[in-house]
Motif scaffolding. Structure first.
Motif, mmCIF file in Angstrom:
data_model
loop_
_atom_site.group_PDB
_atom_site.id
_atom_site.type_symbol
_atom_site.label_atom_id
_atom_site.label_comp_id
_atom_site.label_asym_id
_atom_site.label_seq_id
_atom_site.Cartn_x
_atom_site.Cartn_y
_atom_site.Cartn_z
ATOM 1 N N PRO A 71 50.031 60.571 47.428
ATOM 2 C CA PRO A 71 50.292 59.661 46.174
ATOM 3 C C PRO A 71 49.551 59.984 44.900
ATOM 4 C CG PRO A 71 50.156 58.380 48.005
ATOM 5 C CD PRO A 71 49.764 59.678 48.611
ATOM 6 N N GLU A 72 48.291 60.506 44.889
ATOM 7 C CA GLU A 72 47.462 60.888 44.030
ATOM 8 C C GLU A 72 48.145 62.149 43.101
ATOM 9 O OE1 GLU A 72 45.432 62.940 47.480
ATOM 10 O OE2 GLU A 72 46.497 60.946 47.043
ATOM 11 N N ARG A 73 49.182 62.780 43.638
ATOM 12 C CA ARG A 73 49.812 63.909 42.915
ATOM 13 C C ARG A 73 50.999 63.496 42.287
ATOM 14 N NH1 ARG A 73 49.435 69.253 46.854
ATOM 15 N NH2 ARG A 73 47.193 68.948 47.622
ATOM 16 N N TRP A 74 51.574 62.174 42.726
ATOM 17 C CA TRP A 74 53.059 62.025 42.231
ATOM 18 C C TRP A 74 53.315 61.876 40.796
ATOM 19 C CZ3 TRP A 74 53.763 57.028 45.910
ATOM 20 C CH2 TRP A 74 53.959 57.584 47.239
ATOM 21 N N ASP A 75 52.325 61.160 39.966
ATOM 22 C CA ASP A 75 52.533 61.179 38.659
ATOM 23 C C ASP A 75 52.578 62.521 37.741
ATOM 24 O OD1 ASP A 75 52.847 58.491 38.635
ATOM 25 O OD2 ASP A 75 50.711 57.953 38.078
ATOM 26 N N ALA A 76 51.681 63.325 38.198
ATOM 27 C CA ALA A 76 51.366 64.864 37.531
ATOM 28 C C ALA A 76 52.902 65.479 37.931
ATOM 29 C CB ALA A 76 50.159 65.449 38.083
ATOM 30 N N TRP A 77 53.327 65.439 39.334
ATOM 31 C CA TRP A 77 54.366 66.109 39.577
ATOM 32 C C TRP A 77 55.506 65.627 38.962
ATOM 33 C CZ3 TRP A 77 55.767 70.405 41.749
ATOM 34 C CH2 TRP A 77 57.155 70.655 42.387
ATOM 35 N N LEU A 78 55.832 64.448 38.903
ATOM 36 C CA LEU A 78 57.085 63.801 38.051
ATOM 37 C C LEU A 78 57.164 63.976 36.677
ATOM 38 C CD1 LEU A 78 57.620 60.473 40.431
ATOM 39 C CD2 LEU A 78 58.792 62.665 40.669
ATOM 40 N N ASP A 79 55.873 64.006 36.208
ATOM 41 C CA ASP A 79 55.696 63.757 34.615
ATOM 42 C C ASP A 79 56.808 64.648 33.896
ATOM 43 O OD1 ASP A 79 54.891 63.735 32.101
ATOM 44 O OD2 ASP A 79 53.178 64.806 32.161
ATOM 45 N N PRO A 80 57.821 64.199 33.130
ATOM 46 C CA PRO A 80 58.885 65.026 32.436
ATOM 47 C C PRO A 80 58.280 65.815 31.570
ATOM 48 C CG PRO A 80 59.138 62.545 31.965
ATOM 49 C CD PRO A 80 57.821 62.767 33.019
ATOM 50 N N ASP A 81 57.119 65.362 30.895
ATOM 51 C CA ASP A 81 56.708 66.061 29.695
ATOM 52 C C ASP A 81 55.951 67.238 29.964
ATOM 53 O OD1 ASP A 81 57.975 64.246 27.680
ATOM 54 O OD2 ASP A 81 56.240 63.006 28.049
ATOM 55 N N SER A 82 55.843 67.485 31.240
ATOM 56 C CA SER A 82 54.924 68.844 31.609
ATOM 57 C C SER A 82 55.922 70.111 32.174
ATOM 58 C CB SER A 82 54.191 68.522 32.867
ATOM 59 O OG SER A 82 54.834 68.313 34.183
ATOM 60 N N LEU A 83 55.618 70.989 32.344
ATOM 61 C CA LEU A 83 56.323 72.129 32.664
ATOM 62 C C LEU A 83 56.099 72.790 33.895
ATOM 63 C CD1 LEU A 83 57.005 74.035 29.128
ATOM 64 C CD2 LEU A 83 58.331 72.391 30.194
ATOM 65 N N GLY A 84 55.738 71.735 34.976
ATOM 66 C CA GLY A 84 55.386 72.290 36.299
ATOM 67 C C GLY A 84 54.078 72.549 36.431
ATOM 68 N N HIS A 85 53.489 72.187 37.561
ATOM 69 C CA HIS A 85 52.208 72.497 38.195
ATOM 70 C C HIS A 85 52.030 73.134 39.425
ATOM 71 C CE1 HIS A 85 50.606 69.078 35.582
ATOM 72 N NE2 HIS A 85 51.683 68.654 35.576
ATOM 73 N N PRO A 86 51.861 74.459 39.336
ATOM 74 C CA PRO A 86 51.757 75.439 40.151
ATOM 75 C C PRO A 86 50.617 74.926 41.464
ATOM 76 C CG PRO A 86 52.073 76.560 38.551
ATOM 77 C CD PRO A 86 51.746 75.159 37.932
ATOM 78 N N ASP A 87 49.450 74.178 40.664
ATOM 79 C CA ASP A 87 48.455 73.802 41.599
ATOM 80 C C ASP A 87 48.874 72.621 42.434
ATOM 81 O OD1 ASP A 87 48.699 72.474 39.076
ATOM 82 O OD2 ASP A 87 46.707 71.398 39.268
ATOM 83 N N LEU A 88 49.899 71.851 42.240
ATOM 84 C CA LEU A 88 50.066 70.693 42.943
ATOM 85 C C LEU A 88 51.101 71.125 44.173
ATOM 86 C CD1 LEU A 88 51.258 68.179 40.238
ATOM 87 C CD2 LEU A 88 49.129 68.286 41.490
ATOM 88 N N ILE A 89 51.657 72.395 44.081
ATOM 89 C CA ILE A 89 52.647 72.795 45.337
ATOM 90 C C ILE A 89 51.890 73.588 46.432
ATOM 91 C CG2 ILE A 89 54.629 72.558 43.949
ATOM 92 C CD1 ILE A 89 54.800 75.254 43.227
ATOM 93 N N VAL A 90 50.692 72.915 46.694
ATOM 94 C CA VAL A 90 49.780 73.537 47.807
ATOM 95 C C VAL A 90 49.999 72.371 48.832
ATOM 96 C CG1 VAL A 90 48.850 75.203 46.436
ATOM 97 C CG2 VAL A 90 47.896 73.116 46.802
ATOM 98 N N PRO A 91 49.866 72.686 50.152
ATOM 99 C CA PRO A 91 49.633 71.745 51.164
ATOM 100 C C PRO A 91 48.462 70.844 50.911
ATOM 101 C CG PRO A 91 50.225 73.738 52.119
ATOM 102 C CD PRO A 91 49.658 74.083 50.684
#
Length: 252
Positions: free
Chosen positions: A191-211
Motif C-alpha cells: 500500500p505505501e507504494r500505491w500513490d506513487a505508482w498510480l500518479d498520473p503526473d509522473s513518468l514512471g518509477h523504476p525504484d518501485l518495480i522491485v519486490p
C-alpha cells in the motif's frame, strides 16, 4: 509468470476499500458477475487507476475502479487477438519493450486479487508428467494488488467504436519461498507504494518495480485441486488444500 488468479471482490467493495470511484458502469454498485476463482487471460478484470477528473490536468486526481481486458493490446496493434495475449510484462525490460514502454510512462495501474496460481510439472507413478497447481496468497486472507500497466486501443477500421482498455501484470524474478514453485512471480505492490505508482503526473518509477520483502514474506503456498487446470471449473472448492492423493491432470 502469472497466468491464472482469484478475484472475489466486487467493484463496490473495492471502491470502499481503496477510497476510489467505481467506474465499471454498474449503477447498483455490484457487477453481478460474482467471485471469480479462476480468472483467465482475455477476460475482463478489475483494475485501479488514478486519473484527473475529466482528464483535466488541473483537476483533482482520484482513484478509479475500471474493468479491462487481461492481455494488453498496444495502441499500435492492427487488431485484437492477432497473437498470444500479453498478460505479463517482465519488470526488468518493461521500460524498453515497445508494447509496454508508453504504458509504463503514462498508464500504470493496480490489479487487485486474492492470490494467484502457479504450476509445477511433476512425475507421476505411471511416468507421465502432470501439472500440479499451487495457490499463493497472504496467510491472513487479505487482498493484494499487483503492479500493472494498461493501454487504450482504437480499432483503425472503425474509428467511431469505443476504445478497448486492456492491462498486463508485471512480473519479477521469484525470491524467497516463491522460488520453490516458479522462477517468476507477479510483482506485489504494498500500500505505501500505491500513490506513487498510480500518479498520473509522473513518468514512471523504476525504484518501485522491485519486490517487497515484507509482502513476499506474508505469502502462503499450498497445493490445490487439479480442477483449476480447466477454466471451466470455477468455485471456492478450487482453493481447498490437496495432498496429491487423488489423480492429477496429465500434461498435454
Amino acid at each position: 509468470m502469472c497466468g491464472r488468479y482469484v478475484s472475489t471482490a466486487d467493484p463496490a467493495t473495492l471502491a470502499v476499500e481503496l477510497d476510489a470511484l467505481d467506474e465499471t458502469g454498474d449503477d447498483s454498485g455490484r457487477d453481478g458477475r460474482g467471485p471469480d476463482y479462476n480468472v483467465a487471460p482475455t477476460t475482463e478484470v478489475l483494475t485501479v487507476v488514478a486519473r484527473h477528473d475529466g482528464e483535466d490536468p488541473d483537476g483533482p486526481v482520484r482513484r478509479r475502479i475500471r474493468r479491462m481486458r487481461w492481455g494488453l493490446v498496444p495502441h499500435f496493434a492492427e487488431e485484437v487477438g492477432g497473437s498470444a495475449p500479453l498478460i505479463n510484462a517482465r519488470s526488468e525490460s518493461v521500460a524498453t519493450k515497445p508494447s509496454f514502454a508508453r504504458s509504463l510512462r503514462y498508464k500504470r495501474c493496480l490489479v487487485p486479487m486474492d492470490g494467484w496460481y502457479e504450476w509445477q510439472v511433476e512425475p507421476a507413478p505411471d511416468g507421465k508428467p502432470r501439472k500440479v497447481p499451487y495457490f499463493m496468497a497472504p496467510a491472513d486472507g487479505s487482498r493484494i494488488c499487483m503492479a500493472g500497466v494498461w493501454a487504450e486501443w482504437r480499432d483503425p477500421r472503425n474509428p467511431k467504436a469505443p476504445p478497448l482498455s486492456s492491462t498486463t501484470i508485471l512480473t519479477a524474478q521469484s525470491v524467497e519461498q516463491l522460488g520453490n514453485v516458479h522462477e517468476r512471480m507477479p510483482l506485489i505492490l504494498p500500500p505505501e507504494r500505491w500513490d506513487a505508482w498510480l500518479d498520473p503526473d509522473s513518468l514512471g518509477h523504476p525504484d518501485l518495480i522491485v519486490p517487497s520483502v515484507e509482502a513476499i514474506a506474508a505469502i502462503e503456498i499450498r497445493r490445490v485441486s487439479a480442477k483449476v487446470n480447466s477454466i471451466r471449473n470455477n468455485g471456492p472448492e478450487l482453493l481447498q488444500p490437496d495432498d496429491g492423493a487423488g489423480d492429477q491432470m496429465v500434461l498435454l
